[in-house]
Design an enzyme around this catalytic site. Sequence first.
Site, PDB file in Angstrom:
ATOM      1  N   ASP A  49      27.232 -14.972  -5.928  1.00  8.50           N
ATOM      2  CA  ASP A  49      27.072 -16.390  -6.254  1.00  8.50           C
ATOM      3  C   ASP A  49      28.398 -16.973  -6.705  1.00  8.50           C
ATOM      4  O   ASP A  49      28.933 -16.594  -7.740  1.00  8.50           O
ATOM      5  CB  ASP A  49      26.022 -16.566  -7.358  1.00  8.50           C
ATOM      6  N   TYR A  54      34.543 -22.787  -9.198  1.00 14.06           N
ATOM      7  CA  TYR A  54      34.962 -21.484  -9.728  1.00 14.06           C
ATOM      8  C   TYR A  54      36.358 -21.106  -9.236  1.00 14.06           C
ATOM      9  O   TYR A  54      36.979 -20.188  -9.780  1.00 14.06           O
ATOM     10  CB  TYR A  54      33.977 -20.383  -9.321  1.00 14.06           C
ATOM     11  N   LYS A  81      28.315 -23.729  -4.070  1.00 10.89           N
ATOM     12  CA  LYS A  81      27.740 -24.955  -4.629  1.00 10.89           C
ATOM     13  C   LYS A  81      28.666 -26.150  -4.417  1.00 10.89           C
ATOM     14  O   LYS A  81      29.893 -26.013  -4.475  1.00 10.89           O
ATOM     15  CB  LYS A  81      27.468 -24.776  -6.125  1.00 10.89           C
ATOM     16  N   HIS A 114      25.360 -28.573  -7.352  1.00  9.95           N
ATOM     17  CA  HIS A 114      25.662 -27.900  -8.614  1.00  9.95           C
ATOM     18  C   HIS A 114      25.057 -28.607  -9.826  1.00  9.95           C
ATOM     19  O   HIS A 114      24.523 -27.959 -10.723  1.00  9.95           O
ATOM     20  CB  HIS A 114      27.183 -27.776  -8.785  1.00  9.95           C
TER      21      HIS A 114
END
Length: 284
Positions: A49, A54, A81, A114
């Site tokens: 994930d 990120y 996301k 998200h």
Amino acid sequence: MDLKVTDTKKFHNGQEIPLVGLGVWKMRDEKEAIEAIQVAIESGYRAIDTAKVYENEEYVGQAIREAGIARAREALTITSKLWNADHGYDETLRAFDTTLKKLQLDYLDLYLIHWPVLAYKDSWRAMERLYNEGLIKSIGVSNFHQHHLENLFTTANEKPVIDQIEIHPLLSQKPLKAYLESQDIVHEAWSPLAQGGELLKNQTLQRIANKYNVTIPQVILRWHLNNGSVIIPKSVTPERIRANIDLFGFDLATSDMAEIDALNKDERKGSNPDSEEFLARVWK
């Protein structure tokens, strides 16, 4: 509850997701991220994930290409996301294209909104297009409350397969989980061990862990599985990565589950999706 490491949760569209995946939030060091993902795959993880925000989608893609399992891409479930600044129909199409290129994949197994900021209905229409074109196998959301989902349903042609939300013993989210189950939407726990380490010092959890000769994180993660949630614990430490999927050699008694349920305080460690201040800030 009789569960196996190979078990999956089936989505309403027929696709499936492993019960335990590796979350890669805050893994921004290339070597550390790739090594953590490789250890996870070697330990039996089949779901990763990530997210645009990120800043490690490239590392996930590289780790997949280097994975030491047969037919690595087909064996893995990869989630990413849509970030808040990329909402809107055309913006979502461009953001997804960038994500796919960074991952160096031909398709994505699961793509999520998200956070429920502003133009998420327009973003969802774009995701439906990508889903219908076969570029995404399943589409879902993250951090959506019931009212966000009900608002989305007013224009959506496809229903989300999953809602990834903050769940842990201090925030059990029972009403939202019950609603998701009534809609045949899977609930997935982010930050399943909670942030800050408070639960790791809890005497009730320690006593239960001693009873089964396991660790407190293993008790918490098994509690999630018994409650029907998919989990994505994050770690870069090989021993913890292996322990976080070693959840199938014991089970929690009904009385243990009840004691853990009783720890709920409706206490968030992350942000509330209804926080206007937070949503205004993350939009930028």
